[in-house]
Design a protein around this motif. Structure first.
Motif, PDB file in Angstrom:
ATOM      1  N   LEU A 492       0.829  -1.210   0.000  1.00  0.00           N
ATOM      2  CA  LEU A 492       0.000   0.000   0.000  1.00  0.00           C
ATOM      3  C   LEU A 492       0.864   1.261   0.000  1.00  0.00           C
ATOM      4  CD1 LEU A 492      -2.868  -0.994   2.489  1.00  0.00           C
ATOM      5  CD2 LEU A 492      -3.019  -0.748   0.007  1.00  0.00           C
ATOM      6  N   VAL A 493       1.954   1.243   0.747  1.00  0.00           N
ATOM      7  CA  VAL A 493       2.877   2.388   0.762  1.00  0.00           C
ATOM      8  C   VAL A 493       3.487   2.576  -0.624  1.00  0.00           C
ATOM      9  CG1 VAL A 493       5.020   3.289   1.721  1.00  0.00           C
ATOM     10  CG2 VAL A 493       3.370   2.133   3.216  1.00  0.00           C
ATOM     11  N   GLU A 494       3.914   1.483  -1.214  1.00  0.00           N
ATOM     12  CA  GLU A 494       4.508   1.551  -2.559  1.00  0.00           C
ATOM     13  C   GLU A 494       3.485   2.028  -3.587  1.00  0.00           C
ATOM     14  OE1 GLU A 494       6.209  -1.604  -5.870  1.00  0.00           O
ATOM     15  OE2 GLU A 494       6.411  -2.084  -3.735  1.00  0.00           O
ATOM     16  N   LEU A 495       2.233   1.540  -3.483  1.00  0.00           N
ATOM     17  CA  LEU A 495       1.185   1.943  -4.415  1.00  0.00           C
ATOM     18  C   LEU A 495       0.870   3.438  -4.274  1.00  0.00           C
ATOM     19  CD1 LEU A 495      -1.091   1.288  -6.452  1.00  0.00           C
ATOM     20  CD2 LEU A 495      -2.540   0.677  -4.492  1.00  0.00           C
ATOM     21  N   LYS A 512     -12.879  -0.845   8.004  1.00  0.00           N
ATOM     22  CA  LYS A 512     -13.213  -1.193   9.383  1.00  0.00           C
ATOM     23  C   LYS A 512     -12.142  -0.662  10.346  1.00  0.00           C
ATOM     24  CE  LYS A 512     -15.735  -5.427   8.196  1.00  0.00           C
ATOM     25  NZ  LYS A 512     -15.829  -5.161   6.765  1.00  0.00           N
ATOM     26  N   ASP A 513     -12.588  -0.297  11.543  1.00  0.00           N
ATOM     27  CA  ASP A 513     -11.658   0.253  12.534  1.00  0.00           C
ATOM     28  C   ASP A 513     -10.520  -0.704  12.888  1.00  0.00           C
ATOM     29  OD1 ASP A 513     -12.931   2.678  12.646  1.00  0.00           O
ATOM     30  OD2 ASP A 513     -14.244   2.112  14.310  1.00  0.00           O
ATOM     31  N   PRO A 514     -10.777  -2.028  13.054  1.00  0.00           N
ATOM     32  CA  PRO A 514      -9.649  -2.924  13.351  1.00  0.00           C
ATOM     33  C   PRO A 514      -8.589  -2.936  12.248  1.00  0.00           C
ATOM     34  CG  PRO A 514     -11.720  -4.011  13.895  1.00  0.00           C
ATOM     35  CD  PRO A 514     -12.072  -2.756  13.161  1.00  0.00           C
ATOM     36  N   VAL A 515      -9.027  -2.772  10.991  1.00  0.00           N
ATOM     37  CA  VAL A 515      -8.064  -2.735   9.884  1.00  0.00           C
ATOM     38  C   VAL A 515      -7.286  -1.421   9.920  1.00  0.00           C
ATOM     39  CG1 VAL A 515      -7.776  -2.922   7.384  1.00  0.00           C
ATOM     40  CG2 VAL A 515      -9.582  -4.208   8.524  1.00  0.00           C
ATOM     41  N   LYS A 516      -7.972  -0.322  10.267  1.00  0.00           N
ATOM     42  CA  LYS A 516      -7.264   0.955  10.432  1.00  0.00           C
ATOM     43  C   LYS A 516      -6.203   0.840  11.529  1.00  0.00           C
ATOM     44  CE  LYS A 516     -11.251   3.859   9.208  1.00  0.00           C
ATOM     45  NZ  LYS A 516     -12.202   4.864   9.722  1.00  0.00           N
ATOM     46  N   ASP A 517      -6.572   0.173  12.617  1.00  0.00           N
ATOM     47  CA  ASP A 517      -5.613  -0.017  13.711  1.00  0.00           C
ATOM     48  C   ASP A 517      -4.383  -0.772  13.235  1.00  0.00           C
ATOM     49  OD1 ASP A 517      -7.419   1.274  15.329  1.00  0.00           O
ATOM     50  OD2 ASP A 517      -8.260  -0.566  16.184  1.00  0.00           O
ATOM     51  N   LYS A 518      -4.598  -1.782  12.389  1.00  0.00           N
ATOM     52  CA  LYS A 518      -3.464  -2.538  11.850  1.00  0.00           C
ATOM     53  C   LYS A 518      -2.588  -1.665  10.959  1.00  0.00           C
ATOM     54  CE  LYS A 518      -4.566  -7.446  11.936  1.00  0.00           C
ATOM     55  NZ  LYS A 518      -4.647  -8.687  11.120  1.00  0.00           N
ATOM     56  N   LEU A 519      -3.227  -0.848  10.139  1.00  0.00           N
ATOM     57  CA  LEU A 519      -2.447   0.039   9.267  1.00  0.00           C
ATOM     58  C   LEU A 519      -1.603   1.004  10.086  1.00  0.00           C
ATOM     59  CD1 LEU A 519      -5.047   0.906   6.471  1.00  0.00           C
ATOM     60  CD2 LEU A 519      -3.115  -0.678   6.338  1.00  0.00           C
ATOM     61  N   LEU A 520      -2.156   1.461  11.221  1.00  0.00           N
ATOM     62  CA  LEU A 520      -1.396   2.334  12.109  1.00  0.00           C
ATOM     63  C   LEU A 520      -0.223   1.581  12.728  1.00  0.00           C
ATOM     64  CD1 LEU A 520      -1.063   5.030  13.610  1.00  0.00           C
ATOM     65  CD2 LEU A 520      -2.656   4.154  15.349  1.00  0.00           C
ATOM     66  N   ARG A 521      -0.500   0.361  13.185  1.00  0.00           N
ATOM     67  CA  ARG A 521       0.555  -0.433  13.827  1.00  0.00           C
ATOM     68  C   ARG A 521       1.641  -0.831  12.829  1.00  0.00           C
ATOM     69  NH1 ARG A 521      -2.580  -3.796  15.788  1.00  0.00           N
ATOM     70  NH2 ARG A 521      -2.274  -5.656  14.514  1.00  0.00           N
ATOM     71  N   LEU A 522       1.250  -1.047  11.575  1.00  0.00           N
ATOM     72  CA  LEU A 522       2.211  -1.450  10.540  1.00  0.00           C
ATOM     73  C   LEU A 522       2.891  -0.242   9.887  1.00  0.00           C
ATOM     74  CD1 LEU A 522       0.120  -4.313   8.859  1.00  0.00           C
ATOM     75  CD2 LEU A 522       2.099  -4.572  10.370  1.00  0.00           C
ATOM     76  N   VAL A 524       1.826   2.209   8.144  1.00  0.00           N
ATOM     77  CA  VAL A 524       1.386   2.636   6.815  1.00  0.00           C
ATOM     78  C   VAL A 524       0.964   4.101   6.840  1.00  0.00           C
ATOM     79  CG1 VAL A 524      -0.337   2.262   4.994  1.00  0.00           C
ATOM     80  CG2 VAL A 524       0.679   0.302   6.187  1.00  0.00           C
ATOM     81  N   LEU A 525       0.247   4.483   7.908  1.00  0.00           N
ATOM     82  CA  LEU A 525      -0.289   5.849   7.972  1.00  0.00           C
ATOM     83  C   LEU A 525       0.811   6.889   8.103  1.00  0.00           C
ATOM     84  CD1 LEU A 525      -3.474   5.307  10.184  1.00  0.00           C
ATOM     85  CD2 LEU A 525      -3.164   5.069   7.712  1.00  0.00           C
ATOM     86  N   GLU A 526       1.992   6.496   8.576  1.00  0.00           N
ATOM     87  CA  GLU A 526       3.114   7.429   8.644  1.00  0.00           C
ATOM     88  C   GLU A 526       3.541   7.879   7.253  1.00  0.00           C
ATOM     89  OE1 GLU A 526       6.362   5.865  10.818  1.00  0.00           O
ATOM     90  OE2 GLU A 526       5.179   5.414  12.640  1.00  0.00           O
ATOM     91  N   HIS A 527       3.308   7.012   6.283  1.00  0.00           N
ATOM     92  CA  HIS A 527       3.752   7.302   4.907  1.00  0.00           C
ATOM     93  C   HIS A 527       2.635   7.896   4.048  1.00  0.00           C
ATOM     94  CE1 HIS A 527       7.602   5.235   5.478  1.00  0.00           C
ATOM     95  NE2 HIS A 527       6.929   4.321   6.158  1.00  0.00           N
ATOM     96  N   ILE A 528       1.408   7.428   4.214  1.00  0.00           N
ATOM     97  CA  ILE A 528       0.333   7.878   3.328  1.00  0.00           C
ATOM     98  C   ILE A 528      -0.573   8.908   3.986  1.00  0.00           C
ATOM     99  CG2 ILE A 528       0.369   5.638   2.177  1.00  0.00           C
ATOM    100  CD1 ILE A 528      -2.283   4.977   3.501  1.00  0.00           C
ATOM    101  N   GLY A 529      -0.374   9.142   5.298  1.00  0.00           N
ATOM    102  CA  GLY A 529      -1.186  10.135   5.999  1.00  0.00           C
ATOM    103  C   GLY A 529      -2.373   9.499   6.687  1.00  0.00           C
ATOM    104  N   ALA A 530      -2.859  10.181   7.717  1.00  0.00           N
ATOM    105  CA  ALA A 530      -3.976   9.653   8.503  1.00  0.00           C
ATOM    106  C   ALA A 530      -5.317  10.157   8.018  1.00  0.00           C
ATOM    107  CB  ALA A 530      -3.787  10.005   9.985  1.00  0.00           C
ATOM    108  N   GLU A 531      -5.336  11.126   7.080  1.00  0.00           N
ATOM    109  CA  GLU A 531      -6.593  11.715   6.611  1.00  0.00           C
ATOM    110  C   GLU A 531      -7.011  11.111   5.269  1.00  0.00           C
ATOM    111  OE1 GLU A 531      -8.124  13.696   8.657  1.00  0.00           O
ATOM    112  OE2 GLU A 531      -6.422  13.600  10.047  1.00  0.00           O
TER     113      GLU A 531
END
Length: 554
Positions: A492-495, A512-522, A524-531
Motif C-alpha cells: 500500500l505504501v509503494e502503491l 473497518k476500525d480494526p483494519v485501520k488499527d493494523k495500518l497504524l501499527r504497521l 502505513v499511515l506514517e507514509h500515506i497520511g492519517a486523513e
C-alpha cells in the motif's frame, strides 16, 4: 444431559448398550492383542474410558475404546520395551495413555479444536463415505468366515477374492452372517423393535443350538476373560520415559484428528452441536482413566459408533450401559457370548456402515457445484486408500487450499452509479453505469495478505490505465477488506507513492476500525497520511467533487 433426559430414551439407550456390549468384548480383546498386551486389558480399556467420556465428553453418540488406528503405534513402543513381559507391557501402554490424555486435555484447554472448522459439508461427506466403505470392506471377509490381515480396502478386496477363488469360504458362516444382516435390515423399518439385538440373539441361539462351531467350523467369540480393572499407576523405568513420551504424543495426534472429525461429522448428521474443545477434554479424560485403570490408549471408534446409532442410541447412557454390560459379563456370565458367531458381528457392523453412506445430498451438490462434489470424492478416496487419519490430513490440506484460492484470486470491481439503484455497483455487471470523471472507485472483495498483495496493486494500476478519463483520485471501497499483513501494508505504501508520482491521490472508504488499527501499527499511515479515510463511498465521492470542483450529479 440428565436434566433434559426423556423417559422414552431409556429403553433405546439400554438396548443400544446391550447391542454395543456384543461388539465391545470381541473388538476390545482383538485390539489389545494387536497392541501387544493381553486381551483382558482391552476390556479394561473399554469399561473405564466409556464411563469417563460419559462425564466429560460432549457428544451423545460417540463411542470410545481401543482402535485399530492406534494399535500399530502402541505395539511399536510396547514390543521392544516390554521384552515379552505382559505386566511390563501393560505398564508401558498405560503410561502412553496418560501422556495421550494430558496432551488431549491440553489441546482442549488451548482451544485447538478449531481443526474441525476447516472441514466443509462435502469434505465431511467424503470422510464419512470413506469410513463407511473401509469398515464395510474390512468386515466382508469375516462374513465369509475368511481370515484376512487388513491392509486397506483395495488389498482386502484382492485378498478376499483370492480366498474365495481358492475355496476358503465357510458357506455355513456366510449363511449365518447373511441371515443376520437380512434380519437387521428387515427389522429396521420397525422402530420399536431392537433389530440388531434380536438378530444377534437369534444367530447366537442358532449356532449354539445346532453346534455349528464344532460341526461346521463356524468361528465364534469363545470364552471371555474374567476380572475387573483396578487402580494402578504405571511407574516407568527411567530409560523408557522418552520413548513413551514420544509414543504417547503420536497416539494423541492420531486420536485427536480422528475423534474431532468423527465427532463433527456425527454432530452435523444428528444436528446436535458439539464443542470441539470439550471433545478434546473428553477424549483426554477417557485416556487418563484408561491409563490409571490398567488400560491403554483409546480413541473414537468409526465401527462401534455407527452400531450404537443404528441400534437406537439417544445419549451417553448407551456407553454407560455398554460399560456395565461388559463388567457384568466379566463378573457373572463370561460364557454367555461364547457361541456368538463372528460372521454375525460382521453383519452388525456392515449394517451400520450401510447407514453411514451419504449419496442423496451429494447428488444435489454435484448438480449445483461440481467442484465441491469432486472435492468430496477426493476425500473419500483419500480415506479409503490411505486410511482415516491420512485421509483427514488430505481433506484439511485441500480445505486450506480451497480457502487460500478464494483469497488469492478474489473478485474485484470498478464501481459506478446506476440510474434508479442506490449506491455504487460493478460496472461489468451494469454496463450503463456512470463513472465519476477523474475518480476511480475500486472494490476488493477479500482480506489483503501476502498472496494477493501484488495482484491488488496490479489491478488498480490496470484500472487507472484503462479509465476513459484521466484519473486524479483512487478510492478503495474497503468494506470487504477484513485484514492486512506486513506484505500488503508495504504494498500500500509503494502503491500510494507510485500513484502520487503520477498526480493521483489514494483514499479509502468504509474501512473497518480494526483494519485501520493494523495500518497504524504497521506504520502505513506514517507514509500515506492519517486523513485518507471516508466513512462511506458516497462521502468519498462528495469530498472528491468538492475538492476538485467537478460538476457531476449522482
Amino acid at each position: 444431559m440428565l436434566r433434559q433426559y426423556q423417559p422414552g430414551w431409556l429403553p433405546k439407550d439400554l438396548v443400544a448398550g446391550l447391542v454395543l456390549t456384543t461388539m465391545l468384548v470381541p473388538v476390545g480383546i482383538a485390539y489389545a492383542e494387536a497392541s501387544g498386551v493381553p486381551g483382558i486389558y482391552g476390556l479394561y480399556a473399554t469399561i473405564v474410558p466409556l464411563l469417563a467420556y460419559a462425564l466429560f465428553g460432549p457428544s451423545r453418540i460417540l463411542v470410545l475404546g481401543p482402535d485399530s488406528a492406534l494399535a500399530a503405534i502402541i505395539l511399536a513402543v510396547v514390543l521392544p520395551l516390554s521384552g515379552g513381559d505382559p505386566v511390563r507391557a501393560i505398564t508401558i501402554a498405560s503410561a502412553m495413555a496418560l501422556v495421550s490424555g494430558l496432551v488431549c486435555i491440553g489441546a482442549g484447554l488451548l482451544r485447538l479444536g478449531f481443526i474441525t472448522e476447516l472441514l466443509s459439508k462435502p469434505i465431511r461427506y467424503g470422510y464419512m463415505n470413506g469410513i463407511a466403505f473401509t469398515v464395510l470392506i474390512s468386515q466382508t471377509p469375516k462374513l465369509f468366515g475368511v481370515s484376512v490381515d487388513s491392509a486397506g480396502p483395495l488389498r482386502d478386496i484382492l485378498a478376499l477374492t483370492k480366498a474365495l477363488m481358492a475355496g476358503q469360504a465357510n458357506w455355513t458362516a456366510f449363511a449365518v452372517g447373511a441371515g443376520t444382516l437380512a434380519l437387521i435390515l428387515l427389522l429396521k423399518r420397525f422402530e420399536r423393535v431392537p433389530g440388531i439385538l434380536v438378530a444377534v440373539v437369534v444367530a447366537t441361539l442358532v449356532v449354539g443350538g445346532l453346534d455349528l462351531g464344532d460341526t461346521h467350523n463356524v468361528k465364534v467369540l469363545g470364552a471371555v476373560p474374567e476380572g475387573l480393572p483396578s487402580f494402578a499407576f504405571p511407574w516407568l523405568q527411567p530409560g523408557d520415559l522418552v520413548t513413551v513420551l514420544v509414543g504417547g504424543f503420536a497416539v494423541a495426534l492420531v486420536s485427536f484428528a480422528d475423534t474431532s472429525v468423527l465427532s463433527r461429522a456425527y454432530a452435523a448428521k444428528t444436528r446436535t452441536p458439539v464443542d470441539p474443545n470439550q471433545e478434546m477434554v473428553g477424549l483426554g479424560a477417557a485416556n487418563l482413566a484408561a491409563g490409571l485403570f490398567q488400560g491403554f490408549p483409546i480413541s473414537s471408534s468409526s465401527s462401534r459408533t455407527p452400531v450404537a446409532e443404528a441400534a437406537g442410541s439417544r445419549t451417553q447412557l448407551t456407553g454407560v450401559f455398554g460399560a456395565l454390560g461388559v463388567s457384568l459379563l466379566l463378573l457373572l456370565a463370561p460364557a454367555l457370548l461364547r457361541n456368538l458367531p463372528n460372521s454375525a458381528l460382521a453383519a452388525v457392523v456392515i449394517a451400520a456402515a450401510i447407514g453411514l453412506f451419504e449419496f442423496k445430498d451429494l447428488g444435489r451438490i454435484y448438480r449445483i457445484q461440481q467442484w465441491e462434489f469432486w472435492l468430496s470424492f477426493t476425500c473419500f478416496v483419500g480415506v479409503a486408500v490411505l486410511g482415516a487419519v491420512p485421509g483427514i490430513g488430505l481433506a484439511v490440506v485441500v480445505a486450506v487450499i480451497e480457502f487460500l484460492w478464494d483469497g488469492w484470486r478474489p473478485h474485484y470491481a470498478v464501481l459506478g452509479r446506476v440510474d434508479g439503484i442506490r449506491g455504487y455497483h460493478d460496472v461489468s455487471r451494469y454496463p450503463l453505469a456512470r463513472c465519476v470523471p477523474g475518480l476511480l472507485l475500486f472494490r476488493w472483495d477479500a482480506p489483503l495478505f501476502f498472496a494477493n498483495a501484488e495482484l491488488f496493486q496490479n489491478c488498480i494500476l490496470d484500472a487507472v490505465a484503462q479509465s476513459q478519463t484521466p484519473v486524479r483520485r483512487v478510492v478503495v471501497a474497503a468494506e470487504p477488506v477484513t485484514s492486512v499483513d506486513v506484505t500488503s501494508a508495504d504494498m500500500l505504501v509503494e502503491l500510494e507513492q507510485s500513484l502520487r508520482s503520477a498526480g493521483i491521490s489514494l483514499r479509502f472508504a468504509e474501512m473497518k476500525d480494526p483494519v485501520k488499527d493494523k495500518l497504524l501499527r504497521l506504520e502505513v499511515l506514517e507514509h500515506i497520511g492519517a486523513e485518507v479515510f471516508h466513512p462511506t463511498v458516497g462521502a468519498a465521492v462528495d469530498a472528491y467533487l468538492d475538492e476538485h470542483g467537478v460538476d457531476w450529479t449522482p
